[in-house]
Design an enzyme around this catalytic site. Sequence first.
Site, short mmCIF file in Angstrom:
data_model
loop_
_atom_site.label_atom_id
_atom_site.label_comp_id
_atom_site.label_asym_id
_atom_site.label_seq_id
_atom_site.Cartn_x
_atom_site.Cartn_y
_atom_site.Cartn_z
N ASN A 119 13.48 4.01 4.97
CA ASN A 119 12.71 2.99 5.40
C ASN A 119 11.42 3.61 6.09
O ASN A 119 11.53 4.76 6.52
CB ASN A 119 13.25 1.97 6.37
CG ASN A 119 12.08 0.92 6.81
OD1 ASN A 119 11.70 0.21 6.12
ND2 ASN A 119 12.42 0.61 8.10
N MET A 127 10.97 -7.13 4.44
CA MET A 127 11.23 -8.03 5.82
C MET A 127 12.47 -8.82 5.88
O MET A 127 12.62 -9.84 6.18
CB MET A 127 9.96 -8.96 6.15
CG MET A 127 8.70 -8.28 6.17
SD MET A 127 8.48 -6.77 7.15
CE MET A 127 8.49 -7.87 8.95
N ARG A 128 13.54 -8.04 5.48
CA ARG A 128 14.95 -8.59 5.41
C ARG A 128 15.71 -7.64 6.28
O ARG A 128 15.66 -6.51 5.78
CB ARG A 128 15.54 -9.00 4.09
CG ARG A 128 14.65 -10.06 3.35
CD ARG A 128 14.37 -11.40 3.99
NE ARG A 128 15.74 -11.81 4.35
CZ ARG A 128 15.70 -13.08 5.24
NH1 ARG A 128 14.57 -13.54 5.90
NH2 ARG A 128 16.73 -13.60 5.45
N ILE A 129 17.00 -8.00 6.73
CA ILE A 129 17.69 -7.03 7.60
C ILE A 129 18.86 -7.25 6.52
O ILE A 129 19.33 -8.22 6.09
CB ILE A 129 18.18 -7.58 9.12
CG1 ILE A 129 17.07 -7.34 9.71
CG2 ILE A 129 19.55 -6.88 9.50
CD1 ILE A 129 17.21 -8.08 11.21
N ASP A 157 15.86 -0.03 12.71
CA ASP A 157 15.04 1.11 12.81
C ASP A 157 15.60 2.01 13.60
O ASP A 157 15.18 2.72 14.48
CB ASP A 157 13.79 0.45 13.59
CG ASP A 157 13.09 -0.64 13.11
OD1 ASP A 157 12.95 -0.59 11.66
OD2 ASP A 157 12.59 -1.79 13.51
N HIS A 206 8.76 3.07 9.12
CA HIS A 206 8.48 2.36 10.41
C HIS A 206 7.27 2.82 11.04
O HIS A 206 6.86 3.97 11.08
CB HIS A 206 9.52 2.37 11.41
CG HIS A 206 9.36 1.64 12.49
ND1 HIS A 206 9.58 0.20 12.37
CD2 HIS A 206 9.14 1.73 13.71
CE1 HIS A 206 9.19 -0.35 13.57
NE2 HIS A 206 9.22 0.52 14.22
N ARG A 257 23.57 -13.60 3.75
CA ARG A 257 22.89 -12.23 3.68
C ARG A 257 23.66 -11.36 2.64
O ARG A 257 23.04 -10.78 1.73
CB ARG A 257 23.02 -11.59 5.11
CG ARG A 257 21.83 -10.71 5.61
CD ARG A 257 21.98 -10.12 6.80
NE ARG A 257 21.54 -11.06 7.80
CZ ARG A 257 20.35 -11.22 7.91
NH1 ARG A 257 19.22 -10.70 7.42
NH2 ARG A 257 19.83 -11.98 9.08
N SER A 302 0.95 -1.01 -0.10
CA SER A 302 -0.09 0.11 -0.09
C SER A 302 0.96 1.09 -0.07
O SER A 302 0.56 2.31 -0.34
CB SER A 302 -0.91 -0.05 1.14
OG SER A 302 -0.37 0.14 2.39
N ASN A 303 2.05 1.20 0.73
CA ASN A 303 2.99 2.53 0.50
C ASN A 303 3.52 2.64 -0.68
O ASN A 303 3.57 3.53 -1.37
CB ASN A 303 4.25 2.24 1.62
CG ASN A 303 3.51 2.50 3.09
OD1 ASN A 303 3.47 3.90 3.18
ND2 ASN A 303 3.60 1.66 3.87
C1 GRF Z 1 3.98 -0.63 6.93
O1 GRF Z 1 2.97 -0.33 8.04
C2 GRF Z 1 5.30 -0.14 7.14
O2 GRF Z 1 5.39 0.72 7.95
C3 GRF Z 1 5.91 -1.34 7.36
O3 GRF Z 1 5.43 -2.48 6.74
C4 GRF Z 1 4.34 -2.24 6.50
C5 GRF Z 1 4.09 -2.14 4.92
O4 GRF Z 1 2.84 -1.96 4.42
N1 GRF Z 1 7.53 -1.20 7.74
P1 GRF Z 1 2.42 -2.08 2.89
O5 GRF Z 1 3.09 -3.30 2.27
O6 GRF Z 1 3.12 -0.69 2.13
O7 GRF Z 1 0.91 -2.11 2.75
#
Ligand code: GRF
Length: 200
Positions: free
Chosen positions: A109, A92-94, A147, A111, A67, A15-16
């Site tokens: 990023n 979701m990877r460091i 973070d 958060h 990694r 969604s972002n």
């Molecule tokens: C968001 O809440 C962002 O802050 C976090 O992961 C989520 C990603 O959401 N890091 P989307 O995939 O952008 O909908």
Amino acid sequence: MKPVRTAVLLSGRGSNLKALIEACRAPDFPAEIVLVISNVESAGGLAIARDAGIPAKVIPHKPFPSREAFDAEIDAALRAADVALVCEAGFMRIHSAWFVKRWENRILNIHPSLLPLFKGTKVHEQVLAAGAKESGATVHFIVAELDSGPIVAQSKVPVLEGDTPETLAARVLETEHELYPQALKLVAQSMLKRGNERAV
Ligand code: GRF
């Protein structure tokens, strides 16, 4: 001036990404999304990218022995697409230390909390358990520590009586969609001013 060539890294819904793509459509927006990379093949963000005509690449992390090796593949894809700036949105990877160093000041990023409060995962659960009265979202540069890193922009939302992690997450997500495009704009403008060098 040509908009800053930007990639989005994600692992999920996207969604972002959608909010960033929409923002980039505005005339004179200083960035354009030229590549989306996901480590998860089923990520919703891939379809959002393809629907918008943006090249979308899947690079699953599992086949890589380390990694560093996974990051090297990501780095190669970013360079092949001549990317100058990276936005992570639910990736979701460091990263390994060298990747972070290589993209220093050119990787953002988002958060879902008011950093430096409530880092890591299960963020909204942490916020509710602490009894915090407000939460929000933060866009920051990525550094080696999770973070952390210089904050570009933040927005706040109230925590309401009776909130669950889900209701709070939805309220925060809404503000993320406003915040990330604004932060991208700031950083890309700064890069353009400096001849596409690293942002300050
Ligand atoms: C968001 O809440 C962002 O802050 C976090 O992961 C989520 C990603 O959401 N890091 P989307 O995939 O952008 O909908």
